[in-house]
Scaffold this active site. Structure first.
Site, PDB file in Angstrom:
ATOM      1  N   LYS A   9       0.819  -1.214   0.000  1.00  0.00           N
ATOM      2  CA  LYS A   9       0.000   0.000   0.000  1.00  0.00           C
ATOM      3  C   LYS A   9       0.860   1.275   0.000  1.00  0.00           C
ATOM      4  O   LYS A   9       2.075   1.212   0.245  1.00  0.00           O
ATOM      5  CB  LYS A   9      -0.928  -0.030   1.222  1.00  0.00           C
ATOM      6  CG  LYS A   9      -1.962  -1.156   1.168  1.00  0.00           C
ATOM      7  CD  LYS A   9      -2.988  -1.004   2.286  1.00  0.00           C
ATOM      8  CE  LYS A   9      -4.037  -2.097   2.209  1.00  0.00           C
ATOM      9  NZ  LYS A   9      -5.128  -1.882   3.187  1.00  0.00           N
ATOM     10  N   TYR A  49     -12.406  -1.935  -4.091  1.00  0.00           N
ATOM     11  CA  TYR A  49     -12.963  -2.186  -2.751  1.00  0.00           C
ATOM     12  C   TYR A  49     -14.492  -2.091  -2.737  1.00  0.00           C
ATOM     13  O   TYR A  49     -15.076  -1.793  -1.694  1.00  0.00           O
ATOM     14  CB  TYR A  49     -12.383  -1.173  -1.755  1.00  0.00           C
ATOM     15  CG  TYR A  49     -10.979  -1.508  -1.262  1.00  0.00           C
ATOM     16  CD1 TYR A  49     -10.720  -2.685  -0.544  1.00  0.00           C
ATOM     17  CD2 TYR A  49      -9.919  -0.633  -1.465  1.00  0.00           C
ATOM     18  CE1 TYR A  49      -9.456  -2.966  -0.059  1.00  0.00           C
ATOM     19  CE2 TYR A  49      -8.640  -0.909  -0.981  1.00  0.00           C
ATOM     20  CZ  TYR A  49      -8.419  -2.080  -0.273  1.00  0.00           C
ATOM     21  OH  TYR A  49      -7.166  -2.360   0.213  1.00  0.00           O
ATOM     22  N   PHE A  57     -15.781   3.612   6.731  1.00  0.00           N
ATOM     23  CA  PHE A  57     -14.392   3.971   6.427  1.00  0.00           C
ATOM     24  C   PHE A  57     -14.085   3.979   4.932  1.00  0.00           C
ATOM     25  O   PHE A  57     -12.951   4.214   4.532  1.00  0.00           O
ATOM     26  CB  PHE A  57     -13.426   3.028   7.160  1.00  0.00           C
ATOM     27  CG  PHE A  57     -13.620   1.562   6.872  1.00  0.00           C
ATOM     28  CD1 PHE A  57     -13.077   0.965   5.745  1.00  0.00           C
ATOM     29  CD2 PHE A  57     -14.355   0.754   7.753  1.00  0.00           C
ATOM     30  CE1 PHE A  57     -13.256  -0.386   5.475  1.00  0.00           C
ATOM     31  CE2 PHE A  57     -14.545  -0.603   7.488  1.00  0.00           C
ATOM     32  CZ  PHE A  57     -13.994  -1.171   6.347  1.00  0.00           C
ATOM     33  N   ARG A  85      -2.080 -14.148   4.047  1.00  0.00           N
ATOM     34  CA  ARG A  85      -2.768 -13.450   5.146  1.00  0.00           C
ATOM     35  C   ARG A  85      -2.043 -13.677   6.473  1.00  0.00           C
ATOM     36  O   ARG A  85      -1.956 -12.780   7.310  1.00  0.00           O
ATOM     37  CB  ARG A  85      -4.236 -13.883   5.218  1.00  0.00           C
ATOM     38  CG  ARG A  85      -5.038 -13.355   4.024  1.00  0.00           C
ATOM     39  CD  ARG A  85      -6.482 -13.801   4.041  1.00  0.00           C
ATOM     40  NE  ARG A  85      -7.274 -13.164   5.078  1.00  0.00           N
ATOM     41  CZ  ARG A  85      -7.788 -11.941   4.992  1.00  0.00           C
ATOM     42  NH1 ARG A  85      -7.569 -11.186   3.928  1.00  0.00           N
ATOM     43  NH2 ARG A  85      -8.517 -11.447   5.978  1.00  0.00           N
ATOM     44  N   THR A  91      -5.546  -7.471  10.238  1.00  0.00           N
ATOM     45  CA  THR A  91      -5.833  -6.215   9.534  1.00  0.00           C
ATOM     46  C   THR A  91      -5.434  -5.002  10.366  1.00  0.00           C
ATOM     47  O   THR A  91      -4.840  -4.047   9.853  1.00  0.00           O
ATOM     48  CB  THR A  91      -7.346  -6.133   9.210  1.00  0.00           C
ATOM     49  OG1 THR A  91      -7.703  -7.304   8.485  1.00  0.00           O
ATOM     50  CG2 THR A  91      -7.689  -4.902   8.396  1.00  0.00           C
ATOM     51  N   ARG A 102       2.459  -6.603   9.179  1.00  0.00           N
ATOM     52  CA  ARG A 102       1.711  -5.486   9.780  1.00  0.00           C
ATOM     53  C   ARG A 102       2.208  -5.154  11.188  1.00  0.00           C
ATOM     54  O   ARG A 102       2.232  -3.979  11.569  1.00  0.00           O
ATOM     55  CB  ARG A 102       0.220  -5.789   9.753  1.00  0.00           C
ATOM     56  CG  ARG A 102      -0.352  -5.603   8.330  1.00  0.00           C
ATOM     57  CD  ARG A 102      -1.690  -6.228   8.210  1.00  0.00           C
ATOM     58  NE  ARG A 102      -2.379  -5.903   6.961  1.00  0.00           N
ATOM     59  CZ  ARG A 102      -3.418  -6.584   6.497  1.00  0.00           C
ATOM     60  NH1 ARG A 102      -3.873  -7.628   7.166  1.00  0.00           N
ATOM     61  NH2 ARG A 102      -4.003  -6.229   5.368  1.00  0.00           N
ATOM     62  N   ASN A 112      -2.091   0.188   6.750  1.00  0.00           N
ATOM     63  CA  ASN A 112      -1.680  -1.128   7.256  1.00  0.00           C
ATOM     64  C   ASN A 112      -0.769  -1.875   6.283  1.00  0.00           C
ATOM     65  O   ASN A 112      -0.657  -3.090   6.318  1.00  0.00           O
ATOM     66  CB  ASN A 112      -2.887  -1.955   7.714  1.00  0.00           C
ATOM     67  CG  ASN A 112      -3.809  -2.335   6.573  1.00  0.00           C
ATOM     68  OD1 ASN A 112      -3.683  -1.834   5.461  1.00  0.00           O
ATOM     69  ND2 ASN A 112      -4.753  -3.214   6.846  1.00  0.00           N
ATOM     70  N   HIS A 115      -2.125  -5.562   1.540  1.00  0.00           N
ATOM     71  CA  HIS A 115      -3.456  -6.126   1.326  1.00  0.00           C
ATOM     72  C   HIS A 115      -3.308  -7.543   0.823  1.00  0.00           C
ATOM     73  O   HIS A 115      -2.348  -7.856   0.119  1.00  0.00           O
ATOM     74  CB  HIS A 115      -4.225  -5.300   0.277  1.00  0.00           C
ATOM     75  CG  HIS A 115      -5.440  -6.004  -0.237  1.00  0.00           C
ATOM     76  ND1 HIS A 115      -6.641  -5.975   0.433  1.00  0.00           N
ATOM     77  CD2 HIS A 115      -5.620  -6.814  -1.312  1.00  0.00           C
ATOM     78  CE1 HIS A 115      -7.518  -6.731  -0.232  1.00  0.00           C
ATOM     79  NE2 HIS A 115      -6.929  -7.239  -1.287  1.00  0.00           N
ATOM     80  N   GLU A 126      -9.882  -9.875  -7.823  1.00  0.00           N
ATOM     81  CA  GLU A 126      -8.837  -8.867  -7.610  1.00  0.00           C
ATOM     82  C   GLU A 126      -7.698  -8.987  -8.624  1.00  0.00           C
ATOM     83  O   GLU A 126      -7.187  -7.982  -9.115  1.00  0.00           O
ATOM     84  CB  GLU A 126      -8.312  -8.973  -6.169  1.00  0.00           C
ATOM     85  CG  GLU A 126      -9.391  -8.587  -5.160  1.00  0.00           C
ATOM     86  CD  GLU A 126      -8.935  -8.653  -3.718  1.00  0.00           C
ATOM     87  OE1 GLU A 126      -9.694  -8.178  -2.851  1.00  0.00           O
ATOM     88  OE2 GLU A 126      -7.828  -9.159  -3.432  1.00  0.00           O
TER      89      GLU A 126
END
Ligand code: CMP
Length: 139
Positions: A9, A49, A57, A85, A91, A102, A112, A115, A126
């Protein structure tokens, strides 16, 4: 072999963490089968998203995601979705386990750092959102 979709990100790119994150990806057995560094428009972030569009948010998160360059990745490995993950951690970095991306790098739930797709259908959506088949090469 399973594929998942990953993003480094804007907060990760901004803080020069691309190399460190790619190193973790490769040393944990993932093959990077597609990769591009790009800047998302607000509309692209919103489309990506879309499942979160009713969340409070959504506007802030899509603004943040389009605030600076990102690195888009397709990763391949057995169990790639769950394993990526796990490598990222929770998250919210405050809840992430020691040794995860993270926990080690992320600032807060919005910044964070990374993704990852949460299920096979999400991964397929995606990956196809950003990459054509001709841009993905396993070998
Ligand atoms: P990501 O895995 O990219 O999927 C959706 C993103 O929304 C998530 O990471 C977070 O960055 C963000 N997000 C989730 N929950 C919140 C929240 N409560 N406040 C702000 N951002 C959130």
């Amino acid at each position: 072999m399973e594929r998942t979709f990953a993003i480094i990100k804007p907060d990760g790119v901004e803080r020069d963490l691309i190399g460190k994150i790619l190193e973790r990806i490769e040393s944990n057995g993932f093959k990077i089968v597609a990769m591009k560094r790009t800047l998302l428009s607000k509309a692209q972030a919103e489309g990506f998203y879309d499942v979160h569009k009713e969340r409070p948010f959504f506007d802030g998160m899509t603004t943040t995601m389009s605030s600076g360059p990102v690195v888009l990745l397709v990763l391949e490995k057995e169990n790639a979705i769950a394993d990526w993950r796990k490598l990222m951690g929770a998250t919210n970095p405050a809840d992430a386990e020691a040794g995860t991306i993270r926990k080690d790098f992320a600032e807060n739930i919005e910044r964070n750092t990374s993704h990852g797709s949460d299920a096979p259908e999400t991964a397929a959506f995606e990956i196809a959102f950003f990459f054509s088949q001709t841009e993905i090469h396993s070998h």
